[in-house]
Design an enzyme around this catalytic site. Structure first.
Site, PDB file in Angstrom:
ATOM      1  N   GLU A  62       0.811  -1.213   0.000  1.00  0.00           N
ATOM      2  CA  GLU A  62       0.000   0.000   0.000  1.00  0.00           C
ATOM      3  C   GLU A  62       0.850   1.271   0.000  1.00  0.00           C
ATOM      4  O   GLU A  62       1.921   1.305   0.603  1.00  0.00           O
ATOM      5  CB  GLU A  62      -0.913  -0.019   1.247  1.00  0.00           C
ATOM      6  N   CYS A 110       3.604   8.707   0.278  1.00  0.00           N
ATOM      7  CA  CYS A 110       4.132   7.831   1.322  1.00  0.00           C
ATOM      8  C   CYS A 110       4.280   6.433   0.713  1.00  0.00           C
ATOM      9  O   CYS A 110       3.293   5.836   0.290  1.00  0.00           O
ATOM     10  CB  CYS A 110       3.136   7.832   2.487  1.00  0.00           C
ATOM     11  N   CYS A 118       6.236  -6.270   7.888  1.00  0.00           N
ATOM     12  CA  CYS A 118       7.412  -5.780   8.617  1.00  0.00           C
ATOM     13  C   CYS A 118       7.742  -6.767   9.719  1.00  0.00           C
ATOM     14  O   CYS A 118       6.840  -7.312  10.364  1.00  0.00           O
ATOM     15  CB  CYS A 118       7.137  -4.403   9.218  1.00  0.00           C
ATOM     16  N   CYS A 140       6.397  -3.600  16.103  1.00  0.00           N
ATOM     17  CA  CYS A 140       6.062  -2.540  17.056  1.00  0.00           C
ATOM     18  C   CYS A 140       4.635  -2.789  17.528  1.00  0.00           C
ATOM     19  O   CYS A 140       3.760  -3.154  16.729  1.00  0.00           O
ATOM     20  CB  CYS A 140       6.197  -1.164  16.413  1.00  0.00           C
ATOM     21  N   CYS A 193       1.384  -1.005  15.701  1.00  0.00           N
ATOM     22  CA  CYS A 193       1.384  -0.806  14.248  1.00  0.00           C
ATOM     23  C   CYS A 193       0.720  -1.971  13.514  1.00  0.00           C
ATOM     24  O   CYS A 193       1.045  -3.135  13.766  1.00  0.00           O
ATOM     25  CB  CYS A 193       2.832  -0.640  13.787  1.00  0.00           C
ATOM     26  N   CYS A 213      -1.005   6.872   9.362  1.00  0.00           N
ATOM     27  CA  CYS A 213       0.231   6.233   9.841  1.00  0.00           C
ATOM     28  C   CYS A 213      -0.083   5.007  10.681  1.00  0.00           C
ATOM     29  O   CYS A 213      -0.900   5.080  11.596  1.00  0.00           O
ATOM     30  CB  CYS A 213       1.012   7.171  10.759  1.00  0.00           C
TER      31      CYS A 213
HETATM   32  N1  SAH Z   1       9.030   1.363   9.652  1.00  0.00           N
HETATM   33  C1  SAH Z   1       9.315   2.746   9.648  1.00  0.00           C
HETATM   34  C2  SAH Z   1       8.445   3.575   8.733  1.00  0.00           C
HETATM   35  C3  SAH Z   1       6.978   3.284   8.614  1.00  0.00           C
HETATM   36  S1  SAH Z   1       5.834   3.721   9.853  1.00  0.00           S
HETATM   37  C4  SAH Z   1       9.259   3.282  11.038  1.00  0.00           C
HETATM   38  O1  SAH Z   1       8.774   2.606  11.908  1.00  0.00           O
HETATM   39  O2  SAH Z   1       9.756   4.389  11.235  1.00  0.00           O
HETATM   40  C5  SAH Z   1       5.608   5.490   9.808  1.00  0.00           C
HETATM   41  C6  SAH Z   1       5.397   6.079  11.219  1.00  0.00           C
HETATM   42  O3  SAH Z   1       4.104   5.754  11.758  1.00  0.00           O
HETATM   43  C7  SAH Z   1       6.412   5.550  12.221  1.00  0.00           C
HETATM   44  O4  SAH Z   1       6.882   6.600  13.031  1.00  0.00           O
HETATM   45  C8  SAH Z   1       5.571   4.595  13.027  1.00  0.00           C
HETATM   46  O5  SAH Z   1       6.126   4.303  14.272  1.00  0.00           O
HETATM   47  C9  SAH Z   1       4.259   5.305  13.114  1.00  0.00           C
HETATM   48  N2  SAH Z   1       3.129   4.465  13.483  1.00  0.00           N
HETATM   49  C10 SAH Z   1       2.997   3.130  13.406  1.00  0.00           C
HETATM   50  N3  SAH Z   1       1.787   2.736  13.851  1.00  0.00           N
HETATM   51  C11 SAH Z   1       1.128   3.860  14.242  1.00  0.00           C
HETATM   52  C12 SAH Z   1      -0.171   4.110  14.756  1.00  0.00           C
HETATM   53  N4  SAH Z   1      -1.039   3.137  14.950  1.00  0.00           N
HETATM   54  N5  SAH Z   1      -0.513   5.390  15.010  1.00  0.00           N
HETATM   55  C13 SAH Z   1       0.350   6.395  14.750  1.00  0.00           C
HETATM   56  N6  SAH Z   1       1.585   6.223  14.248  1.00  0.00           N
HETATM   57  C14 SAH Z   1       1.971   4.959  14.001  1.00  0.00           C
HETATM   58 FE1  SF4 Z   2       7.602  -1.942  11.177  1.00  0.00          FE
HETATM   59 FE2  SF4 Z   2       5.384  -0.664  11.881  1.00  0.00          FE
HETATM   60 FE3  SF4 Z   2       7.461  -0.777  13.555  1.00  0.00          FE
HETATM   61 FE4  SF4 Z   2       7.628   0.743  11.334  1.00  0.00          FE
HETATM   62  S1  SF4 Z   2       6.217   1.040  13.055  1.00  0.00           S
HETATM   63  S2  SF4 Z   2       9.172  -0.688  12.149  1.00  0.00           S
HETATM   64  S3  SF4 Z   2       6.402  -0.528   9.909  1.00  0.00           S
HETATM   65  S4  SF4 Z   2       6.246  -2.540  12.858  1.00  0.00           S
END
Ligand code: SAH
Ligand code: SF4
Length: 356
Positions: A103, A116, A123, A127, A130, A346
């Site tokens: 996506e 984006c 991934c 986290c 996410c 995000c």
């Molecule tokens: N993997 C990379 C880039 C993709 S995520 C990273 O983690 O940096 C883009 C941003 O969205 C990151 O800062 C991530 O931590 C944040 N993010 C992930 N899940 C989220 C959520 N549910 N609400 C808000 N931000 C989130």
């Molecule tokens: Fe992976 Fe989501 Fe963590 Fe970014 S925020 S490193 S996409 S698990």
């Protein structure tokens, strides 16, 4: 005389045009008996004039127009497009050759257009907040699959606005797929191609320290955003398992070095989660980190993910957190949530939409 070796590769083995940096393309064409400057011509057609059918490339000899189609695949992957009600956000769901779904999101604000892009299908970093992390890692994207996302989004906006920014904040951890990501950046950056300035490209990472250093060595000059999301190792360990490997002090060190090498301020991304990382003490520690780097802070109010219990703080709590940061930190922005209703915000990428 210039002529391509008469091979008729099957579609499967025809390499994608979009995976080639111009120098590599010249080499590839050379091995086919074609002149290197054809790479410049092809780049101009494809990336500057947005013409992707060799038959329309009128400054190529007719025989070559036919041959190009046989030695380079110029097809782009199909995308299903969802638009937000206000029309400012589009989520594109691509179906790749092997059926994998990935996506991308385009966002228009009065000031700028931002694309984006995703770097992986899923991934591995898990986290806790996410949606992509919940998928696990299916596979890395190839450079052409990254470049293709940008082209399809450009097509969607009919290239009316060539001053767009690219953020590697879609699905996946870009620094866990650095080879293809850096190749895609070189392709997007090429002055004979899209000529996208490094200042317009930002790579976001959860904090892979060796790869942050590697990115600095590659000298691509792109911006770095670090997903910090906590101000103590105890909380960051809980939110981001990667912190157990590279804790806050180490990752901030690597970010400081990156900023100094590239001569750009790093961004600290901070997803604000109610009752978890939104205390006044968090704000004070975050401001101190930002001053020391130096860096900008980007607050991202948590976006809900089905099945996860985290809560976005209320609007007042978000304002209070930001207000406490403003006088103490060098630069603070609160990210506008765009595309929440199409699961494009995000952290929401990962096939959540019922329509997809
Ligand atoms: N993997 C990379 C880039 C993709 S995520 C990273 O983690 O940096 C883009 C941003 O969205 C990151 O800062 C991530 O931590 C944040 N993010 C992930 N899940 C989220 C959520 N549910 N609400 C808000 N931000 C989130
Ligand atoms: Fe992976 Fe989501 Fe963590 Fe970014 S925020 S490193 S996409 S698990």
């Amino acid at each position: 005389m210039e002529s391509a070796i008469p091979i008729l590769p099957s579609n499967d083995s025809t390499p994608s045009f979009y995976g080639f940096a111009r120098a590599r393309l010249a080499g590839h064409l050379g091995r086919m008996g074609l002149s290197a400057y054809r790479a410049d011509q092809l780049f101009a057609w494809v990336y500057q004039k947005q013409v992707r059918e060799p038959s329309r490339m009128t400054n190529l000899p007719a025989s070559l127009r036919q041959e190009v189609g046989a030695i380079l695949d110029m097809a782009l992957p199909p995308a299903h497009v969802l638009a937000s009600a206000d029309g400012d956000t589009h989520k594109l769901v691509f179906t790749l050759e092997d059926g994998a779904r990935v996506e991308s999101v385009s966002m228009r604000t009065p000031k700028r257009l931002t694309f984006c892009v995703s770097s992986q299908v899923g991934c591995a970093l898990k986290c806790a907040f996410c949606a992509t992390g919940r998928m696990g890692l299916l596979r890395n994207l190839r450079a052409e699959e990254i470049v293709a996302q940008v082209l399809v989004m450009g097509d969607l906006h009919q290239w009316r606005d060539d001053r767009f920014n690219i953020v590697f904040m879609g699905m996946g951890e870009p620094l866990a797929n650095l080879g293809p990501v850096s190749e895609a950046i070189r392709i997007l950056h090429d002055e004979r191609g899209l000529n996208l300035g490094a200042r317009r490209i930002t790579v976001s990472t959860s904090g892979l320290v060796p790869q942050i250093r590697e990115l600095a060595r590659l000298d691509l000059q792109v911006g770095l955003a670090l997903s910090l999301h906590a101000t103590t190792d105890e909380v960051r360990d809980r939110l981001m398992p990667v912190n157990r490997r590279w804790p806050i002090a180490e990752v901030l060190d690597a970010a400081r070095e990156y900023g100094a090498t590239v001569g750009r301020r790093v961004t600290l991304e901070y997803t604000l989660i109610g009752g978890v990382n939104d205390s006044p003490e968090d704000a004070d520690r975050l401001a101190a980190f930002a001053r020391a780097l130096p860096s900008k802070i980007n607050i991202i109010p948590y976006n809900p993910v089905p099945g996860l219990e985290w809560k976005r703080p209320g609007p007042r709590a978000i304002d209070e957190f930001a207000a406490r940061l403003y006088p103490r930190a060098p630069a603070v922005t609160v990210r506008n949530t765009m595309g929440g209703e199409i699961w494009a915000a995000c952290g929401q990428l990962g096939g959540l939409s019922p329509q997809t």
